[in-house]
Design an enzyme around this catalytic site. Structure first.
Site, short mmCIF file in Angstrom:
data_model
loop_
_atom_site.label_atom_id
_atom_site.label_comp_id
_atom_site.label_asym_id
_atom_site.label_seq_id
_atom_site.Cartn_x
_atom_site.Cartn_y
_atom_site.Cartn_z
N GLY A 96 32.95 44.40 27.13
CA GLY A 96 31.53 44.69 26.95
C GLY A 96 31.08 44.85 25.50
N ARG A 154 29.67 51.18 36.84
CA ARG A 154 30.43 50.46 37.88
C ARG A 154 31.30 51.38 38.73
NH1 ARG A 154 33.88 46.09 36.13
NH2 ARG A 154 34.22 45.98 38.36
N HIS A 194 38.28 40.61 17.00
CA HIS A 194 39.29 40.80 15.96
C HIS A 194 39.14 39.83 14.82
CE1 HIS A 194 41.19 42.59 19.17
NE2 HIS A 194 42.41 42.45 18.78
N ALA A 232 26.91 49.87 28.71
CA ALA A 232 26.19 48.95 27.82
C ALA A 232 25.06 48.29 28.58
CB ALA A 232 27.16 47.91 27.28
N1 LIG Z 1 28.14 46.79 35.07
C1 LIG Z 1 28.33 46.64 33.77
N2 LIG Z 1 28.65 45.43 33.29
C2 LIG Z 1 28.86 45.32 31.97
C3 LIG Z 1 28.74 46.40 31.08
N3 LIG Z 1 29.00 45.97 29.84
C4 LIG Z 1 29.28 44.67 29.94
N4 LIG Z 1 29.19 44.26 31.22
C5 LIG Z 1 29.45 42.92 31.75
O1 LIG Z 1 30.79 42.58 31.47
C6 LIG Z 1 30.90 41.20 31.13
C7 LIG Z 1 31.53 41.05 29.75
O2 LIG Z 1 30.69 41.63 28.79
P1 LIG Z 1 30.63 41.11 27.31
O3 LIG Z 1 29.69 41.96 26.58
O4 LIG Z 1 30.43 39.64 27.27
O5 LIG Z 1 32.12 41.43 26.89
P2 LIG Z 1 32.80 41.16 25.47
O6 LIG Z 1 33.78 42.25 25.30
O7 LIG Z 1 31.80 40.96 24.43
O8 LIG Z 1 33.55 39.84 25.78
P3 LIG Z 1 34.03 38.73 24.71
O9 LIG Z 1 32.93 38.52 23.74
O10 LIG Z 1 34.27 37.54 25.60
O11 LIG Z 1 35.26 39.28 24.11
C8 LIG Z 1 29.48 40.64 31.20
O12 LIG Z 1 29.31 40.04 32.46
C9 LIG Z 1 28.60 41.87 31.07
O13 LIG Z 1 27.37 41.73 31.71
C10 LIG Z 1 28.39 47.66 31.62
O14 LIG Z 1 28.27 48.68 30.96
N5 LIG Z 1 28.20 47.72 32.97
#
Ligand SMILES: Nc1nc2c(ncn2[C@@H]2O[C@H](COP(=O)(O)OP(=O)(O)OP(=O)(O)O)[C@@H](O)[C@H]2O)c(=O)[nH]1
Length: 606
Positions: free
Chosen positions: A25, A143, A89, A208
């Protein structure tokens, strides 16, 4: 810019980075923070920088307002927080600064439902090495099954509105993070229970997606830097220092560099020194570019506006001649006066040389796309005790293959190229195929290292099997009465294997240690066997000095004649590779051989 100035020095925005495992996230959290900044800023405040976003002090104040009752002493003294925009990273690696990082503080994002994952451990390792303090955002609390979302509320508010069952589930999940952090070498606690922030990592439960807990996350970052980092944040109207985050082609501008300035001031027309692929680049700033605010965006105007100067801390795009060979991850300095150019060239050169490696040692060859990732890959290899012969920025060339093949001749496991996010030149590919030099490629550092280590393990396993195959194993046989088929040249007799194993090629000896010759073939009636184990009765032919009736006779016991070096390996490196009956036979063999050689089967230090 929005920095708070007092005389010629001021406290700059702390530089914040977001790290964590894929999909936990990071991007969503940054978007949420950015969204908050845009929504709550005062008119005219700029939140968007190049490669970074600012959460201005005014926003921090608004966000912290509902927290007053929990933290009455929190006062915002910094001009804001500068978030480096692109998480991960690889970009963090480019924020390198000799012996540390340009980042002042980090948010380690962990999906609370999943806990620590490979890149979480890796992030902690990197933060430790770069000495960057961090807080943990325990993300995705929404979640937890049964969670009732309260959008953008402080965690301490939303938690009060949850069912006790949900609260205790959250506690369990936080406890899991606390133990995982403990495993990583850190004391940790939920942020509102931390007594000493210098010794304990704070965990902030957040979502988030719904924004819950984000107020505390921002307030905590602010509080921590104000309390423990103020000195580091003092900057002045000195010539700027920064780091190159990315080197980018821009239509109409040519090659530009996106830079994070962490100290001082940079002006249009300033002379700068920045690291280049072959040598430091000395050039003059043609334009300092900031993103054009969204509302001003018109098709013909492009994405950027030019400004006269920027002050730390900021993310800015620099357009200047001769930047084609600039290195991401390299330091950048504004030169205070022309006579100091050489001095600064030397500093930049030394810094770049401290990352590049060129030795005659036996070790792997590393190629990476930027100085920052090169350093990160080399550090990851060091953690695994893998020696490096050559490390440089740029595509994999024929010379790299040549260097790798030198290592390969001495230690096959080091005769490889580890390539991070770089091309392989066609002639290098051809040459590598010919020389059988393996090239590992990946654009995630831990995967790259994991692939390589997996391959080394396989290689060692194969080598072990090969070595084990070459060792004579303990074996004990008895010549069966009535089964002498031929007395010599070769002798052929029926035997029963009493213990251990016999194979063709094994030398045999008598009970008194006299060598008898070597097993040529093992047969069970018409079948030729590769080996015979305890309990089997077989016919064997023996080549060499043996005359049945003279040297041996029916009913005699024979042993495999194990060379001294083999015994040593059986007793040390491969002591777990023998079966119990083989171990018993080995004992008997050692007793026999010791009579001729008192050092046979003796392991020093045991
Ligand atoms: N329910 C929920 N879903 C979340 C939350 N934060 C992120 N997500 C979901 O988790 C998934 C991954 O989130 P990203 O923000 O893309 O994760 P990331 O760590 O940036 O991933 P990379 O950039 O691929 O490394 C997405 O589908 C988001 O919508 C949260 O707090 N609650």
């Amino acid at each position: 810019m929005s920095s708070v100035k007092s005389g010629k020095s001021w406290i700059r925005q702390p530089i914040v980075v977001v790290l964590g495992h894929v999909d936990h996230g990071k991007t969503t959290l940054l978007d949420k923070i950015r969204g908050t900044a845009v929504a709550k800023k005062e008119p005219g405040e700029i939140t968007q920088h190049v490669g970074a976003s600012i959460v201005p002090a005014s926003v921090l104040r608004k966000v912290a307002e509902p927290l007053k009752k929990y933290f009455p002493k929190l006062k915002i003294e910094i001009p804001g927080l500068l978030f480096v925009d692109t998480p991960g990273h690889e970009l963090f690696s480019n924020l390198r600064r000799r012996g540390g990082s340009v980042a002042d503080i980090a948010i380690l994002v962990v999906d609370i439902m999943e806990g620590f994952q490979p890149q979480t451990w890796e992030s902690i390792q990197i933060l430790k090495e770069r000495k960057v303090p961090f807080i943990v955002a325990a993300n995705k609390i929404d979640r937890i099954p049964g969670w009732k979302p309260n959008h953008d509320q402080p965690f301490l508010e939303t938690i009060r509105k949850q069912d006790p069952r949900i609260v205790s589930r959250l506690e369990e999940l936080i406890y899991r993070l606390i133990s995982q952090l403990y495993e990583a070498g850190f004391m940790a606690e939920r942020f509102d229970r931390v007594k000493d922030f210098r010794t304990t990592v704070a965990i902030v439960p957040v979502s988030a997606k719904t924004g819950e807990g984000v107020p505390e996350l921002l307030a905590l970052l602010t509080g921590l830097v104000q309390r423990f980092m103020k000195k580091r944040l003092v900057t002045s109207e000195e010539p700027a220092k920064g780091v190159v985050l990315e080197v980018k082609e821009e239509p109409g501008l040519g090659t530009t560099i996106d830079v994070i300035i962490y100290d001082g001031v940079i002006r249009r027309g300033d002379t700068i020194v920045v690291g280049g692929k072959d040598k430091p680049i000395v050039t003059k700033v043609r334009a300092l570019l900031m993103p054009r605010p969204l509302q001003d965006m018109r098709a013909h105007e492009g994405k950027f506006v030019s400004v006269e100067q920027v002050v730390a801390a900021t993310g800015v795009k620099i357009s200047a001649p001769d930047l084609d060979n600039a290195l991401a991850g390299s330091p950048i300095f504004v030169v205070p006066s022309e006579d100091k150019i050489e001095e600064y060239i030397k500093i930049v050169k030394e810094e770049i040389e401290s990352v590049r490696i060129k030795t005659d040692n036996i070790g792997v060859v590393v190629k990476a796309d930027t100085l920052g990732t090169l350093e990160a890959v080399v550090e990851a290899l060091k953690r695994e005790n893998i020696p490096v012969r050559l490390a440089d920025v740029g595509p994999v060339s024929k010379n790299d293959v040549l260097e790798a093949s030198v290592s390969k001749n001495h230690r096959p496991e080091y005769g490889v190229i580890i390539a991070f996010n770089v091309k392989i030149l066609p002639e290098a590919e051809e040459y590598a195929a010919r020389e059988n030099v393996k090239i590992f490629r990946h654009n995630v550092i831990y995967k790259l290292i994991e692939d390589y280590i997996g391959w080394v393990k396989q290689l060692r396993e194969q080598e072990k099997i090969k070595e084990l195959e070459s060792l004579i194993r303990p074996g004990k046989i008895r010549i069966l009465p009535g089964y002498i088929f031929r007395r010599s040249n070769p002798a052929i007799v029926g035997v029963e294997v009493i213990g251990g194993v016999i194979k063709p090629g094994y030398p045999l000896m008598r009970k008194d240690g006299m060598r008898l010759g070597t097993i040529m073939q093992i047969r069970d009636r018409d079948n030729v066997l590769k080996e015979a184990r305890a309990g089997q009765s077989v016919a064997i032919s023996i080549r060499g000095r043996i005359l049945v009736g003279r040297h041996v006779d029916e009913g005699d016991i024979l042993y495999t004649d194990i060379p001294k070096q083999h015994v040593h390996l059986w007793l040390t490196k491969y002591k777990n590779e023998l079966s119990d009956d083989e171990k018993m036979v080995l004992k008997e063999i050692i007793e026999i051989k010791k009579k001729q050689d008192p050092f046979y089967g003796l392991v020093f230090g045991s």
